[in-house]
Design a protein around this motif. Structure first.
Motif, PDB file in Angstrom:
ATOM      1  N   HIS A  58       0.824  -1.219   0.000  1.00  0.00           N
ATOM      2  CA  HIS A  58       0.000   0.000   0.000  1.00  0.00           C
ATOM      3  C   HIS A  58       0.852   1.260   0.000  1.00  0.00           C
ATOM      4  O   HIS A  58       0.402   2.312  -0.429  1.00  0.00           O
ATOM      5  N   HIS A 131     -10.250   0.537   0.807  1.00  0.00           N
ATOM      6  CA  HIS A 131     -10.079   0.336  -0.628  1.00  0.00           C
ATOM      7  C   HIS A 131     -11.433   0.549  -1.295  1.00  0.00           C
ATOM      8  O   HIS A 131     -12.303  -0.314  -1.207  1.00  0.00           O
ATOM      9  N   PRO A 136      -8.284  -5.278  -2.847  1.00  0.00           N
ATOM     10  CA  PRO A 136      -7.365  -5.414  -3.988  1.00  0.00           C
ATOM     11  C   PRO A 136      -6.396  -6.590  -3.852  1.00  0.00           C
ATOM     12  O   PRO A 136      -5.580  -6.803  -4.741  1.00  0.00           O
ATOM     13  N   HIS A 137      -6.484  -7.359  -2.761  1.00  0.00           N
ATOM     14  CA  HIS A 137      -5.502  -8.429  -2.544  1.00  0.00           C
ATOM     15  C   HIS A 137      -5.986  -9.743  -3.153  1.00  0.00           C
ATOM     16  O   HIS A 137      -5.815 -10.814  -2.588  1.00  0.00           O
ATOM     17  N   HIS A 201      -4.407  -7.485   8.573  1.00  0.00           N
ATOM     18  CA  HIS A 201      -5.091  -6.638   7.591  1.00  0.00           C
ATOM     19  C   HIS A 201      -5.875  -7.578   6.689  1.00  0.00           C
ATOM     20  O   HIS A 201      -5.569  -8.756   6.630  1.00  0.00           O
TER      21      HIS A 201
HETATM   22 ZN   LIG Z   1      -5.131  -3.637   1.749  1.00  0.00          ZN
END
Ligand SMILES: [Zn+2]
Lengths: 299, 424
Positions: A58, A131, A136-137, A201
């Protein structure tokens, strides 16, 4: 007089440099993308990842050397879904390379090839550094690597027509190897179905969903905001109520709170790579998932 | 007065636009434009300042050899922020950015303060030029050196480096003009650029001629300022090195305010500023880093100087000046939220000669700054900064007298809107 001649020669040399490079120059934002491009592109492309796998994806430091890489790229492949929002845009605008500008044929956003989860209905930074386009992962679900590789192959064929046969061959080689691996990982992770986990996270949500693990909560208070003692207390309450299998911790955030929870409640903390190069064992896309599976199953 | 309302109307109008348009879209407006709203952000900067001098006295102090504003504006000439004791609303900065079409991008930054509305930057850049070239046109901050091209909220300290303010003023060198840049197709980063600018900076450059009794100086034909920069960078492991050379060469005009009794000096000539900068940044991990940044700048001026003599009126003499200074700063990011930094500013050369006679200007103008920052998120920052300033002087019966200033500033900087990416 001599200086003028020297300048002319030097300028001619510098301007001719790009002509020397005959291979397709591909730049990717993250190492896992470079890994995929290597598998599909093979000998016909040169790949360079800007960010290292050891860094927080990030908040990559926007080094000027990245501009030099972008300046000479024929193709830029990004993760997208706003993961690069904090560092890539100014680099792109300084690279003076129309080939890879937003909207050009040579700029490819991989997030378009997969379905994103957790797309928020409304966005507010009161909920942390969220996000806005969804999580986005997505590349941590190994099944997503197949459409990503396909999209990359299609793009390489578009930009380098003469290499199409090779790219298609490389792609099908990759696909068959990957599918075999998917079957293997599926089998090894089957025992974790319905296991409750905590993660620092929301890095591993796609992986958890794929293999039926359930998320109890995150160690961080809100995306990008470190835990408070009140939040940890609440988590501890949840841990005592239900049987938590493990705490997933990335390698770049402070693991202090996770270690505290692990020690106090006897729940193992597992550090998982979030990208190629995050840990020594994750040398490529295959070994990254091998390592993730190995660490999850304590083999 | 009306000018004050303009920014308010503008902000509310623009910020409300996406919401309003979104509503229309949901009711099926076939002409909805919401998706074309540019990236918008608003940055608020305010502070609380404690200083051991009263405002009037502080404002009247000089940076000898550099200040030329009237008594009431001298502090503001060097610093646009934290000028008054107590609370300051330094600025609200509204920025808009968007792709225009396949050929251009547009950026605009509006600087709103109690003094009014200013266009800090409004420029386009090209998207399609070949061979690593880019043209920028409009009003923009010059890329001279390291700090000049950065907006105040990117600075590591609440104030600009002393030599930067001394040569280019508190607002930096933001000018109308055009810029051509080229990025070399090399493994190391190398960027060369030329800027042709109007030359209205005011501290080192200027265009406006003047009429004095017996003296007439013409306006400078614009553009009056040319700047060339070279920047290069490479990485060695986790260490990043960025170095730059800059040269600004232009015409200078300094006209006196004939209404102001204290305005007794005028100048017409040329001015050249040379700068070299070096930044070293070492990353320990995703969060912690240590950076060292330094810039050296020198200025040489040449031309005719006019002084108002009580007996003989305006007298013209040839003036040559050579002035130089630097700053060095160390900044460490210790946790995601905590940053500490220290900076040393020094102007060591202040050699101005009129008709061959050296003026009695103090040298060794120094300033010491330390800061600590608490960043709850990327979008909010609290900064406590202590400054010990030994550069400001009072003029007592024609003799320069150093006035040390101690200052403590608590600064709050808040951003909403589009996610600003961090340049190196
Ligand atoms: Zn993230």
């Amino acid at each position: 007089m001599n200086t003028r001649k020297l300048i002319v020669i030097l300028a001619a040399f510098v301007l001719a440099l790009p002509l020397l490079a005959t291979k397709l120059q591909v730049v990717t934002t993250y190492p896992y993308i470079a890994g995929l491009v290597e598998h599909v592109g093979g000998e016909r492309v040169t790949v360079h990842a800007l960010a290292g796998g050891q860094w927080d994806p990030h908040t990559i430091m926007a080094k000027p050397s990245f501009i030099a890489k972008l300046r000479r790229a024929d193709l830029l492949v990004i993760n997208g879904a706003q993961l690069e929002i904090g560092w890539l845009p100014p680099l792109l605008s300084q690279a003076n390379n129309p080939k890879v500008n937003v909207g050009s044929r040579g700029m490819m956003d991989l997030s378009r090839s997969v379905k994103l989860i957790d797309v928020p209905d409304s966005v507010s930074r009161a909920h942390g550094d969220i996000h806005p386009d969804g999580n986005p992962h997505y590349y941590l679900d190994p099944h997503n690597m197949l459409p990503l590789a396909e999209a990359i192959a299609a793009k390489l064929c578009e930009l380098d027509g003469p290499g199409s046969t090779i790219y298609r061959k490389n792609l099908s080689d990759f696909q068959s190897k990957w599918k075999a691996k998917l079957a293997e990982w599926e089998k090894r992770l089957a025992g974790l179905k319905d296991a409750l986990v905590i993660e620092y996270h929301k890095n591993y949500d796609y992986l958890l969903r794929r293999y039926g693990l359930r998320l109890l909560g995150t160690v961080e208070l809100l995306p990008g905001i470190p835990p408070t003692s009140k939040h940890i207390q609440e988590l501890e309450g949840k841990i005592t109520e239900s049987k938590v299998r493990f705490i997933l911790q990335d390698i770049y955030n402070s693991d202090e709170a996770s270690r505290h929870l692990a020690a106090k409640h006897g729940v193992p903390m597992i550090k998982l790579p979030h990208d190629v190069g995050a840990v020594r064992e994750a040398e490529g896309v295959f070994s990254m998932f091998d390592e993730i599976v190995r660490r999850l199953t304590h083999e | 007065m009306k000018l004050i309302f303009l920014p308010i109307i503008l902000i509310t109008g623009i910020l409300a636009a996406p919401v309003r348009l979104h509503g229309q879209e949901s009711t099926g407006n076939p002409f909805a434009q919401a998706k074309f709203v540019p990236d918008i952000s608003l940055i608020l900067d305010s502070s609380f300042v404690i200083r051991d001098l009263d405002d009037e006295w502080f404002t009247s102090l000089w940076l000898p050899g550099f200040s030329h504003a009237g008594t009431e504006d001298r502090a503001a000439e060097l610093n646009e922020t934290n000028v008054e004791k107590g609370f300051n609303l330094n600025y609200a900065e509204l920025s808009l950015a968007s792709v225009v079409d396949p050929y251009f991008d547009l950026f605009a930054v509006f600087h709103l303060s109690n003094e009014g509305f200013a266009i800090e930057e409004a420029y386009f850049t090209t998207r399609r030029l070949p061979a690593g070239l880019q043209v920028r046109g409009g009003k923009f901050l010059s890329q001279f050196g390291r700090v000049n091209g950065q907006h105040a909220h990117y600075w590591d300290f609440a104030s600009a480096p002393l030599i930067q303010s001394a040569f280019f003023g508190g607002g930096g060198m933001g000018e109308l003009g055009a810029r051509l840049s080229w990025v070399a197709p090399l493994d190391v980063y190398l960027q060369l650029a030329v800027e042709v600018l109007q030359g209205d900076n005011g501290m080192s450059f200027g265009r406006g001629g003047f009429e004095l009794p017996g003296v007439s100086v013409d306006d400078v034909q614009a553009p009056g300022l040319v700047i060339a920069t070279a920047k290069s960078s490479f990485d060695a492991g986790n260490l990043t090195v960025l170095a730059g050379l800059s040269n600004a060469s232009g015409r200078a005009r300094l006209s006196p305010d004939l209404e102001d009794k204290n305005s007794t000096m005028a100048f017409a000539g040329t001015s050249k500023v040379f700068g070299a900068d070096l930044t070293l940044k070492y990353l320990f991990d995703s969060v912690r880093y240590l950076s060292l940044q330094t810039e050296v700048m020198s200025r040489s001026t040449r031309g005719d100087r006019y002084d108002l003599d009580a007996v003989d009126g305006w007298l013209g003499r040839e003036q040559r000046g050579r002035q130089a200074g630097m700053y060095t700063q160390v900044v460490a990011r210790l946790t995601k939220r905590l940053r500490l930094g220290a900076r040393l500013d020094l102007i060591w050369k202040n050699d101005v000669r009129c008709a061959g006679i050296r003026q009695d200007l103090p040298e060794n103008l120094a300033r010491y700054t330390a800061m600590g920052e608490w960043n709850p998120t990327e979008f909010s920052r609290l900064r406590l900064q202590y400054t010990f300033d030994r550069s400001r002087h009072a003029q007592v019966y024609g003799i320069w007298q150093r006035e040390p200033v101690h200052e403590l500033a608590l600064q709050v900087n808040i951003t909403i809107g589009a996610h600003g990416a961090h340049a190196f």
